[in-house]
Write a protein that holds these residues in place. Structure first.
Motif, mmCIF file in Angstrom:
data_model
loop_
_atom_site.group_PDB
_atom_site.id
_atom_site.type_symbol
_atom_site.label_atom_id
_atom_site.label_comp_id
_atom_site.label_asym_id
_atom_site.label_seq_id
_atom_site.Cartn_x
_atom_site.Cartn_y
_atom_site.Cartn_z
ATOM 1 N N MET A 14 -19.151 23.994 8.714
ATOM 2 C CA MET A 14 -18.639 23.662 10.025
ATOM 3 C C MET A 14 -19.021 22.228 10.344
ATOM 4 O O MET A 14 -20.096 21.770 9.981
ATOM 5 C CB MET A 14 -19.214 24.615 11.071
ATOM 6 N N LEU A 15 -18.139 21.532 11.043
ATOM 7 C CA LEU A 15 -18.443 20.181 11.495
ATOM 8 C C LEU A 15 -19.201 20.239 12.813
ATOM 9 O O LEU A 15 -18.868 21.027 13.704
ATOM 10 C CB LEU A 15 -17.163 19.377 11.687
ATOM 11 N N TYR A 16 -20.211 19.383 12.932
ATOM 12 C CA TYR A 16 -20.985 19.250 14.160
ATOM 13 C C TYR A 16 -21.013 17.785 14.566
ATOM 14 O O TYR A 16 -21.072 16.901 13.712
ATOM 15 C CB TYR A 16 -22.435 19.711 13.959
ATOM 16 N N SER A 17 -20.997 17.553 15.867
ATOM 17 C CA SER A 17 -21.249 16.212 16.375
ATOM 18 C C SER A 17 -22.702 16.157 16.805
ATOM 19 O O SER A 17 -23.238 17.125 17.340
ATOM 20 C CB SER A 17 -20.335 15.882 17.557
ATOM 21 N N ILE A 18 -23.350 15.055 16.518
ATOM 22 C CA ILE A 18 -24.684 14.775 17.043
ATOM 23 C C ILE A 18 -24.507 13.585 17.971
ATOM 24 O O ILE A 18 -24.243 12.464 17.522
ATOM 25 C CB ILE A 18 -25.691 14.452 15.925
ATOM 26 N N LEU A 19 -24.587 13.848 19.264
ATOM 27 C CA LEU A 19 -24.444 12.802 20.272
ATOM 28 C C LEU A 19 -25.836 12.272 20.591
ATOM 29 O O LEU A 19 -26.737 13.045 20.917
ATOM 30 C CB LEU A 19 -23.778 13.361 21.530
ATOM 31 N N ILE A 20 -26.007 10.980 20.480
ATOM 32 C CA ILE A 20 -27.313 10.358 20.646
ATOM 33 C C ILE A 20 -27.361 9.680 22.014
ATOM 34 O O ILE A 20 -26.585 8.768 22.291
ATOM 35 C CB ILE A 20 -27.570 9.319 19.539
ATOM 36 N N TYR A 21 -28.283 10.152 22.848
ATOM 37 C CA TYR A 21 -28.483 9.573 24.176
ATOM 38 C C TYR A 21 -29.855 8.931 24.225
ATOM 39 O O TYR A 21 -30.784 9.368 23.549
ATOM 40 C CB TYR A 21 -28.422 10.657 25.257
ATOM 41 N N GLY A 22 -29.996 7.921 25.027
ATOM 42 C CA GLY A 22 -31.297 7.288 25.228
ATOM 43 C C GLY A 22 -31.213 6.302 26.363
ATOM 44 O O GLY A 22 -30.144 6.065 26.932
ATOM 45 N N SER A 23 -32.325 5.719 26.691
ATOM 46 C CA SER A 23 -32.379 4.699 27.728
ATOM 47 C C SER A 23 -32.069 3.343 27.103
ATOM 48 O O SER A 23 -32.841 2.847 26.272
ATOM 49 C CB SER A 23 -33.771 4.672 28.367
ATOM 50 N N LEU A 58 -25.011 7.417 26.508
ATOM 51 C CA LEU A 58 -24.536 7.757 25.167
ATOM 52 C C LEU A 58 -24.611 6.498 24.326
ATOM 53 O O LEU A 58 -24.027 5.473 24.666
ATOM 54 C CB LEU A 58 -23.107 8.289 25.222
ATOM 55 N N MET A 59 -25.358 6.572 23.225
ATOM 56 C CA MET A 59 -25.601 5.391 22.405
ATOM 57 C C MET A 59 -24.968 5.471 21.021
ATOM 58 O O MET A 59 -24.772 4.451 20.373
ATOM 59 C CB MET A 59 -27.108 5.179 22.262
ATOM 60 N N GLY A 60 -24.652 6.679 20.567
ATOM 61 C CA GLY A 60 -24.081 6.800 19.238
ATOM 62 C C GLY A 60 -23.640 8.211 18.943
ATOM 63 O O GLY A 60 -23.956 9.149 19.683
ATOM 64 N N ILE A 61 -22.898 8.349 17.857
ATOM 65 C CA ILE A 61 -22.321 9.635 17.479
ATOM 66 C C ILE A 61 -22.339 9.758 15.960
ATOM 67 O O ILE A 61 -21.984 8.803 15.250
ATOM 68 C CB ILE A 61 -20.854 9.747 17.959
ATOM 69 N N TYR A 62 -22.734 10.910 15.482
ATOM 70 C CA TYR A 62 -22.601 11.280 14.073
ATOM 71 C C TYR A 62 -21.672 12.487 14.006
ATOM 72 O O TYR A 62 -21.745 13.370 14.856
ATOM 73 C CB TYR A 62 -23.939 11.744 13.491
ATOM 74 N N ILE A 63 -20.855 12.559 12.978
ATOM 75 C CA ILE A 63 -20.127 13.777 12.633
ATOM 76 C C ILE A 63 -20.669 14.211 11.284
ATOM 77 O O ILE A 63 -20.637 13.445 10.313
ATOM 78 C CB ILE A 63 -18.599 13.554 12.550
ATOM 79 N N VAL A 64 -21.206 15.445 11.235
ATOM 80 C CA VAL A 64 -21.832 15.942 10.011
ATOM 81 C C VAL A 64 -21.246 17.306 9.658
ATOM 82 O O VAL A 64 -20.870 18.076 10.536
ATOM 83 C CB VAL A 64 -23.362 16.031 10.146
ATOM 84 N N ASP A 65 -21.169 17.585 8.377
ATOM 85 C CA ASP A 65 -20.689 18.875 7.886
ATOM 86 C C ASP A 65 -21.907 19.684 7.463
ATOM 87 O O ASP A 65 -22.570 19.342 6.482
ATOM 88 C CB ASP A 65 -19.741 18.660 6.705
ATOM 89 N N CYS A 66 -22.226 20.720 8.217
ATOM 90 C CA CYS A 66 -23.411 21.537 7.957
ATOM 91 C C CYS A 66 -23.015 23.004 7.892
ATOM 92 O O CYS A 66 -22.128 23.444 8.615
ATOM 93 C CB CYS A 66 -24.451 21.340 9.066
#
Length: 126
Positions: free
Chosen positions: A1-10, A78-86
């Protein structure tokens, strides 16, 4: 399944990092991307530019409200995004844990549609 990892930070905290801190964080990103790519599990990866957002908000009026800046109701941006297949959510969590940084918040969500497009990978000069 594909997952998004949304990266948040200050953004202000990250912008104040000493050069070595950012270098360490970028090295962890490189290690994760190399691992996932060698396994054929890496999709799109994006790092968003700080302080350059435009926000479009539905107001119920004839036209949406458009403002400059990341003005979502949140302490983190929101600072970045990964799409990963896990295979499992736990694998996606493990990937996100490898990216951890002070003020970092990682939201993992399944992806229901993915089109990688045709734009070649690049790191723009800013």
């Amino acid at each position: 399944m594909l997952y998004s990892i949304l990266i948040y930070g200050s953004e202000s905290a990250v912008g104040a990092w000493a050069p070595g801190v950012e270098d360490d964080m970028l090295e962890r990103h490189t290690d994760l991307r190399d691992d996932l790519q060698s396994q054929g599990r890496l999709g799109t990866v994006l790092r968003l530019m700080p302080d350059t957002a435009t926000t479009v908000r539905h107001t119920g009026a004839a036209h949406p409200l458009v403002t400059d800046g990341p003005f979502a109701e949140t302490k983190e941006q929101l600072m970045g995004i990964y799409i990963v297949d896990c295979d499992t959510l736990e694998q996606a969590r493990d990937a996100a844990r490898r990216l951890d940084f002070e003020t970092g918040v990682f939201e993992i969500r399944p992806v229901t549609w993915y089109d990688p497009g045709v734009i070649a990978a690049r790191i723009p000069q800013v």
